[in-house]
Design a protein around this motif. Structure first.
Motif, short mmCIF file in Angstrom:
data_model
loop_
_atom_site.label_atom_id
_atom_site.label_comp_id
_atom_site.label_asym_id
_atom_site.label_seq_id
_atom_site.Cartn_x
_atom_site.Cartn_y
_atom_site.Cartn_z
N ALA A 18 61.23 -2.92 44.92
CA ALA A 18 60.13 -2.70 43.94
C ALA A 18 59.79 -4.15 43.28
O ALA A 18 58.58 -4.22 42.88
CB ALA A 18 60.61 -1.67 42.68
N GLU A 22 55.76 -6.19 42.08
CA GLU A 22 55.60 -6.14 40.66
C GLU A 22 54.21 -6.99 40.48
O GLU A 22 53.82 -7.65 41.16
CB GLU A 22 56.68 -7.34 40.08
N GLU A 25 50.32 -2.30 40.56
CA GLU A 25 50.79 -0.79 39.93
C GLU A 25 50.44 0.21 41.16
O GLU A 25 51.14 1.03 41.17
CB GLU A 25 50.14 -0.40 38.48
N LEU A 28 53.02 0.08 43.58
CA LEU A 28 54.31 0.58 43.05
C LEU A 28 54.39 2.31 42.90
O LEU A 28 55.24 3.04 43.05
CB LEU A 28 54.63 0.13 41.58
N TYR A 31 54.81 3.51 46.34
CA TYR A 31 56.18 3.52 46.47
C TYR A 31 57.01 4.70 45.91
O TYR A 31 57.80 5.38 46.63
CB TYR A 31 56.77 2.18 45.96
N ARG A 32 56.57 4.69 44.66
CA ARG A 32 57.22 6.04 44.02
C ARG A 32 57.00 7.27 44.73
O ARG A 32 57.78 8.38 44.91
CB ARG A 32 56.89 6.10 42.57
N SER A 212 55.97 3.01 36.73
CA SER A 212 56.41 3.80 37.82
C SER A 212 57.73 4.24 37.70
O SER A 212 58.13 5.33 38.07
CB SER A 212 56.00 3.05 39.15
N TYR A 213 58.63 3.37 37.47
CA TYR A 213 60.02 3.63 37.51
C TYR A 213 60.35 4.64 36.35
O TYR A 213 61.15 5.58 36.68
CB TYR A 213 60.95 2.19 37.26
#
Length: 698
Positions: A18, A22, A25, A28, A31-32, A212-213
């Motif tokens: 992740a 950075e 967005e 990310l 990825y999520r 996202s996290y």
């Protein structure tokens, strides 16, 4: 970030990975999406959607604008890429509220999404786009976890939602996805500004976060809480699904029964168009189909739209005993009434629920077939669709189990289900599907297919849309060969064509994996070239066994499967020019090949009335890539022609009329022509030899 511990879902966030994204967005967000989709307890294949909102520079004004990136129509979040998302101006999407004319005009909003496009390379926006756009959060996950759908499908879903999460989760009743549901979510948030998510009745869940996290963790925590709640309640009201009333056969006998019945089910399911099958005897399936409550729950149908769109409104439950004798000729007659009743009920469902503008009724056959004590079959247009339908019904079983544990399971009303299944937007999506390939919906079993001509045939048939069952006597070669195909295209089976039991096992593997067989290609072979005095009885016997007996057994066992399906079929035998031409030093091989050719004609005469076509392809001089040239055959042929082994390719190329080198792929093309193009030819010989005048059949 510290690693989170979960029991019911997988925590897959990799801080290092992740960190490499950075500042981006969208990366990310993708990825999520991928790690959420990697856990089928979180969302099923093709289900759910995710989004993020970023600030971008408007290419026309140069001003900063908010853009929403969301999974486009179709696709799967587990494999989502940049090409699979849509980018829309958030403000323009929200401005659609000004022109929205009410729920009766819901479908017209989809076309208006295109007026909100920011990214010109966008995938077509999905019907769920406004559900993300009308919520203010930067990152949003809409998922279909079994645990959440179980709560959403429970009779007192709203009360259970409050019991689990208190005031931290919102709840909205069932409504078909679309712009109006987006407005419902927006209103729910306005009334409950501190909530972390919203449960959608009979549908799924929305969760969100500022990053996202945070969105990822929020989703996992909500699913974990739902799963833990259900786990705590399972069994408290009594045995799961009312307890077991049927005992499953042992694994080996389950597989044997499934292999016997699969071709019959496939034939009955293919009354309108051919289908490909899938079988599973997963423990979750057996727990459900062996239970007392199957008669109550199975006819209710599934609750989540994602489920019944792929599994049909309800399954067909067979009344056969697990240990029933399935070898009798009356099996088709015994099962036919159940299929006729299913079709009649589905037609009645269509007639009772249709609207003036509804699409025409689709195939009325079942997709899911449950055989108590044995397992579950699914049938669809291709293997992936059949497998995914099976996975979705397992999701539905999980939902029913959870809902029954905490309350009572409820399914969608039939009219609501129909309005989803025959939604004009869904129909439009079906109409956009690419044209099917020539051999789509066909299953081919090829002997000697781990290499050489057999592998080339398998490759060609697979490339033209067929599912292939590659068989060979070498386990290592089979493993290498099957690895060259994409998922859901091929399977393999060890097969000694001189052994009837081994052949039956190969056909059983085909029936378990794909539901049956349509094309049988006997390509396994070897070649021995010796003069009469040097030809041993062992030479003679092995050629007769592999080429002639093998062909006979393949036809005998294969026709049993073809007759169970009652869909016709194709048998193609790979013989040789040597069955027609009297060449030197070739008595054993030439005789065996001649026997193959005449057996083909005899079988064509016998089976033609059943639409089972039997034909021969005659190769000649296939040296490059052919397995038979790896042995002493090459030395024998070189000796017969008085040339060196290394001169054989040139020798064979020069002697045909076209002066062409014949490759395994050329033989594969001959097989393809017979099974896909020459559909009114049987008893024929197709020579693939560059033109050998002495091998002309007429």
């Amino acid at each position: 970030m510290s690693v989170k511990t979960f029991k019911h879902v997988d925590y897959l966030w990799d801080d290092a990975k992740a960190a490499s994204m950075e500042g981006n967005e969208v990366e990310l967000f993708l990825y999520r999406s991928n790690i959420l989709g990697a856990d089928l307890r979180i969302t099923n294949y093709g289900g759910g959607n995710t989004s993020c909102k970023t600030i971008e520079k408007d290419p026309l004004t140069g001003e900063e604008v908010e853009v929403m990136w969301v999974k486009g129509s179709g696709g799967d979040i587990g494999t989502l890429t940049r090409q699979g998302i849509a980018g829309l101006y958030t403000d323009r999407l929200r401005d659609l509220k000004k022109v929205y004319r009410g729920i009766e005009h819901e479908d017209e909003m989809v076309a208006l999404f295109n007026h909100c496009i920011f990214d010109l390379d966008s995938r077509a926006p999905s019907i769920d786009t406004p559900l993300h756009g009308l919520l203010p959060f930067k990152h949003i996950d809409h998922l279909h976890p079994d645990a959440l759908i179980a709560i959403a499908a429970a009779e007192d879903s709203e009360a259970i939602t409050k019991e689990i999460w208190g005031d931290t989760m919102g709840w909205v009743p069932w409504q078909r996805p679309g712009f109006d549901l987006g407005l419902q979510l927006e209103q729910c948030l306005e009334k409950n500004p501190n909530i972390r998510g919203i449960v959608l009745g009979s549908h799924g869940v929305f969760t969100w976060g500022d990053t996202s996290y945070e969105s990822y963790i929020n989703s996992l925590e909500v699913i974990e809480a739902a799963s833990a709640y259900i786990e705590e309640h399972v069994g408290k009201k009594g045995p799961v699904f009312g307890g077991q009333c049927i005992t499953s056969l042992d694994p080996a006998n389950r597989q044997a029964q499934a292999a016997k019945i699969a071709p019959v089910l496939r034939g009955l399911c293919s009354s309108e168009q051919p289908m490909i099958g899938h079988f599973t005897d997963d423990e979750r399936v057996l727990e459900f189909i062996n239970s007392k409550d199957i008669d109550k729950l199975a006819p209710m149908g599934t609750s989540c739209p994602d489920h019944f769109l792929r599994t049909k409104i309800q399954p067909l439950v067979l009344t056969l005993k697990p240990e029933e004798n399935l070898d009798g000729k009356g099996l088709v007659e015994k099962l036919t009434p159940a299929f006729e009743q299913y079709r009649e009920e589905y037609t009645a469902y269509y007639e009772n629920c249709k609207h003036d503008n509804s699409p025409a009724i689709r195939d009325a056959n079942p997709v899911i077939i449950l055989y108590p004590g044995v397992g579950m079959f699914s049938f669809a247009k291709n293997k992936q669709t059949a497998r995914v339908a099976s996975e979705f019904y397992i999701n539905a079983i999980n939902v029913m189990k959870g809902a029954e544990a905490i309350s009572s399971y409820t399914s969608l009303p039939r009219q609501e289900a129909f309005d989803i299944e025959y939604w004009l937007l869904e129909e439009a999506k079906l109409q956009r599907m690419p044209k099917e390939q020539p051999l789509s919906r066909k299953v081919a079993l090829i002997t000697g297919a781990a290499g050489g001509i057999g592998k080339a045939i398998a490759d060609k048939l697979a490339a033209e849309g067929a599912n292939v069952v590659i068989t060979d006597i070498s386990e290592d070669n089979l493993a290498t060969a099957v690895a060259t195909y994409k998922k859901d295209v091929a399977t393999s089976a060890l097969c000694n064509v001189t052994d009837e039991a081994s052949i039956r096992e190969a056909f059983d593997a085909a029936c378990l994996e794909f539901g049956g067989v349509d094309i049988i290609v006997h390509s396994a072979g070897l070649a021995i070239s010796k003069p009469l005095a040097e030809t041993t009885q062992k030479d003679w016997d092995i050629l007769q066994d592999v080429l002639v007996k093998g062909q006979f057994l393949m036809a005998q066992v294969g026709v049993e499967v073809l007759r169970k399906q009652n869909l016709g079929g194709n048998i193609v035998n790979i013989a040789s020019k040597n069955g027609l031409v009297s060449g030197p030093n070739n008595v054993a091989y030439g005789t065996a090949k001649a026997a193959q050719q005449h057996m083909t004609r005899l079988l064509a005469a016998e089976l033609g009335g059943e639409k089972i076509r039997v034909n021969t392809v005659n190769p000649d001089g296939v040296i490059v890539g052919s397995k038979i040239w790896e042995g002493k055959w090459a030395e024998g042929r070189a000796k017969a022609y008085g040339i060196k082994v290394e001169d054989l390719p040139a020798h064979y190329a020069k002697r045909n009329l076209m002066n062409e080198i014949i490759l395994p792929q050329d033989i594969a093309n001959g097989v393809f022509a017979l099974v896909a193009v020459l559909d009114k030819s049987t008893g024929s010989i197709v020579n693939v030899d560059g033109g050998m005048a002495n091998a002309f059949v007429r």
